[in-house]
Scaffold this motif. Structure first.
Motif, PDB file in Angstrom:
ATOM      1  N   VAL A 121      -9.244   3.122   0.693  1.00 18.59           N
ATOM      2  CA  VAL A 121     -10.657   2.687   1.063  1.00 18.59           C
ATOM      3  C   VAL A 121     -11.487   3.777   0.463  1.00 18.59           C
ATOM      4  CG1 VAL A 121     -12.515   1.989   2.660  1.00 18.59           C
ATOM      5  CG2 VAL A 121     -10.230   0.849   2.616  1.00 18.59           C
ATOM      6  N   ARG A 126      -2.606   1.134  -0.174  1.00 14.38           N
ATOM      7  CA  ARG A 126      -4.141   0.679   0.166  1.00 14.38           C
ATOM      8  C   ARG A 126      -5.182   1.758   0.383  1.00 14.38           C
ATOM      9  NH1 ARG A 126      -7.119  -1.545   4.785  1.00 14.38           N
ATOM     10  NH2 ARG A 126      -5.236  -1.134   5.978  1.00 14.38           N
ATOM     11  N   GLN A 178     -12.161  -1.204  -1.802  1.00 18.58           N
ATOM     12  CA  GLN A 178     -10.548  -1.212  -1.384  1.00 18.58           C
ATOM     13  C   GLN A 178      -9.927  -1.724  -2.351  1.00 18.58           C
ATOM     14  OE1 GLN A 178      -9.422  -2.907   2.855  1.00 18.58           O
ATOM     15  NE2 GLN A 178      -8.760  -4.636   1.024  1.00 18.58           N
ATOM     16  N   LYS A 195      -5.111   4.099   3.630  1.00 18.34           N
ATOM     17  CA  LYS A 195      -5.063   3.272   4.987  1.00 18.34           C
ATOM     18  C   LYS A 195      -3.636   2.758   5.020  1.00 18.34           C
ATOM     19  CE  LYS A 195      -9.439   3.085   6.147  1.00 18.34           C
ATOM     20  NZ  LYS A 195      -9.659   3.597   7.670  1.00 18.34           N
TER      21      LYS A 195
END
Length: 661
Positions: free
Chosen positions: A376, A374, A358, A406
């Protein structure tokens, strides 16, 4: 400018070492948990075709940073860009496409995928491994062109270590200290270092071509650096086959950016980084599950932050204060991996890996909204090494990666996935001779910067960018083919599709005009030859050489050059043990055929002239625990560049003192 720094506790650490100095340690052992292939034996793995450089050789060649160190290996070249960053190219693939790891833990910056190889010092490393396009799928995602793994030390004696001090022209000074020890089932490793410089000498004949020259003296202005690093490791080995270690590495950096001095009339900027900081906390464990199976786990948290200040002119008195400057980045990564390896099946070594990563990026400026992102990324891979005969084996692997956005500032979120595969055949001709052939399909997901950066208003973001793809083919030989010699040779070709390149688009978001946008429109081919040789010549001479010929072709538009890697590169080092206590070493680095960007719309590319730079070092060892070095880099004071308008250092004298215990 910050004043908070960690301090080397040398007086406290040196007290117990006096008695141990006579028992001189051998070169630092490698932290085997930091390697990637669970079953492969260090230095002999045919699976990954890795080139490696150990700590002893790094010190002998006086390579203080990772960028300088790996540039002596076949297939590797160094570039230094307009941001005063050392960029490494492996067979023409840049640092976004060849990520760097510490003990298998990814270190690359989440925002743009780059790292500045000039910020990473080599003083606490045991080995650097470089794997090309056929690298193991166990590294994880984004290994488009290969991988670089920095492997730390693992002590074997009750007490061992080293200390080194050095000075050089330009106010350069370094101090490094490593201490390790083993007590029963436990071991520890500590390292600390400082590498600083105020400036560097300008080469003979240098001319600053700016309208208002700033570099008119003997030394390069605004070229200071200050890099401090601390590393710790605590390990536990409760039984044979089981080992667990917690590691921590912190580096505090600070650097200036020398000003462009070329003939173009744009691109001049006055920048400084008041901080460039990174720290990594990680756990690695290896657990034996019965006679044939092992489980290796990794978990980590990595943080990175930097600040960038810009000024109006070369006096650095008036700071620019607008929506772009000062610029503050705050990035973090958390992740982990699990690798299950088994030899339970006859004549097979099977490995299965799962990765999770992440990445978070935060971008701040006093005059604009904070931008938070963000991503992942997950990956699964399986590799099997199948013994076809007693002298040949096949390595086959397949993996699948997925990246989910995300959180995104302003633009919509999204996801993409990619499949990777590798196939390699290895034939052992003798215990220390082999030839191999490999094919691999690799991918790289676009970074946050690739997808969302507006390039200070000059570009239109593209959140729908897909992964880049590369198909690699390689055939080669490696091993000891005659007395005292080690040879590796390879022919390779890589075909890259969906390469991310800039296209000119017209859009309302461009203010009614046209602007650039990153798109998956590129196609390229990299092909070449690599040669590497280590040779003992009698009892007193040794030779190391590497040569690379590389041709990169833009298949989408052959009139557009692919930049920053040379057509040919040669490194040569010759050592002579003149006396039992005195060794002389001469080095030569030469290259030809490097194309770089040029800040002129009428001529956007410049062909840099080839160059050759020689060095010399004398090492005196009055005792097996002590070495004293005196040497010079760029003896001929050659004016050469790796980027237009950014001269490399001229003749530079240096001196070192090294102590091992």
């Amino acid at each position: 400018m910050r004043t908070c720094r960690f301090v080397l506790p040398l007086s406290a650490l040196l007290l117990p070492l006096t008695a141990a100095a006579a028992d001189v340690a051998s070169p630092p052992p490698v932290f085997t948990l930091g390697t990637i292939d669970v079953h492969a034996e260090r230095g002999t793995s045919p699976a990954v075709a890795e080139r490696s450089l150990d700590a002893e050789r790094i010190q002998q060649l006086d390579r203080n940073t990772v960028g300088d160190a790996v540039s002596v290996l076949p297939g590797v070249s160094l570039a230094r860009n307009s941001r005063n960053e050392d960029m490494v190219y492996l067979r023409g693939f840049d640092a976004r496409q060849v990520p760097v790891f510490l003990d298998g833990i990814p270190l690359y910056v989440p925002y743009d995928g780059y790292v500045d190889f000039g910020r990473f010092t080599t003083f606490d490393l045991a080995e650097i491994q470089v794997a090309s396009g056929g690298a193991s799928l166990l590294y994880g995602p984004n290994i488009l062109g290969g991988a670089i793994n920095l492997i730390s030390r693992r002590p074997e004696r009750p007490l061992e270590g080293d200390m080194r001090l050095g000075i050089a022209d330009g106010g350069e000074r370094k101090a490094a200290f490593n201490l390790g020890g083993r007590r029963g089932d436990w071991y520890f490793q500590l390292g600390a270092s400082i590498l600083k410089a105020d400036e560097f000498p300008l080469p003979d004949g240098f001319v600053d071509y700016k309208r208002v020259p700033t570099d008119t003296g003997k030394n390069r202005r605004n070229a200071s650096r200050d890099d401090r690093r601390l590393s710790l490791k605590l390990g536990y080995t409760p039984r044979e086959g089981d080992e667990y270690a917690i590691g921590y590495a912190r580096q505090d950096g600070e650097k200036d950016n020398p000003v462009y001095t070329g003939t173009a009339r744009s691109g001049i900027r006055y920048w400084r980084w008041p901080w460039w900081d990174k720290d990594s906390l990680y756990f690695i464990g290896n657990t034996r599950l019965g006679e044939h199976t092992t489980l290796r786990t990794r978990a980590y948290r990595d943080t990175y932050g930097n600040g960038l200040d810009a000024y109006t002119d070369g006096t650095y008195q008036v700071a620019i204060d607008n929506s772009s400057f000062p610029s503050i980045y705050d990035d973090s990564t958390v992740g982990g991996s699990v690798t299950l390896a088994t030899t339970a099946l006859p004549r097979q070594e099977l490995q299965f890996a799962i990765h999770y990563k992440q990445d978070q990026h935060s971008e701040r400026n006093p005059h604009s909204p904070s931008k938070d992102f963000r991503d992942v990324t997950t990956s699964v891979a399986i590799e099997d090494r199948i013994a076809l005969t007693d002298t040949s084996h096949l390595r086959v692997g397949i993996g699948h990666d997925r990246r989910d956005a995300k959180r995104v500032y302003f633009w919509p979120t999204g996801s993409t996935d990619a499949t990777n595969a590798v196939l390699e055949y290895v034939q052992q001709l003798a215990p220390d001779q082999q030839w191999y052939a490999s094919a691999a399909q690799r991918t790289r997901f676009p970074t946050i910067k690739d997808r969302y950066s507006a390039r200070m208003g000059a570009a239109l973001p593209n959140p729908d960018l897909k992964a880049e793809h590369a198909l690699h083919f390689e055939v080669g030989v490696r091993g000891r083919w005659w007395e005292g010699g080690q040879l590796q040779a390879a022919l390779f070709q890589s075909r890259i599709d969906d390469l991310i390149q800039n296209a000119v688009v017209a859009s309302r978001e461009c203010g009614g005009s046209t602007c650039n946008q990153a798109q998956n429109i590129g196609k390229a081919r990299h092909q070449g030859v690599e040669l590497g040789l280590r040779q003992r010549l009698g009892d007193d001479w040794d030779l190391q050489t590497s040569y690379t010929w590389l041709r990169r072709t833009n298949l989408e538009d052959r009139s557009v050059a692919l930049l920053d890697s040379p057509r040919q590169r040669l490194f040569l080092a010759v050592g002579w043990q003149l006396l039992p206590q005195l060794k002389l070493q001469a080095t030569l680095e030469a290259e030809q055929g490097r194309k770089v960007s040029y800040a002129d719309a009428a001529r956007p590319v410049r062909d840099l002239p080839g160059y050759g730079s020689a060095g010399f070092k004398a090492s005196w060892s009055p005792h097996e625990a002590w070495d004293f070095d005196l040497g010079v880099r760029n003896i001929g004071d050659k004016w050469y560049e790796l980027a237009d308008g950014y001269p490399m250092p001229g003749r530079t004298w240096f001196a070192n003192a090294n102590w091992r215990f």
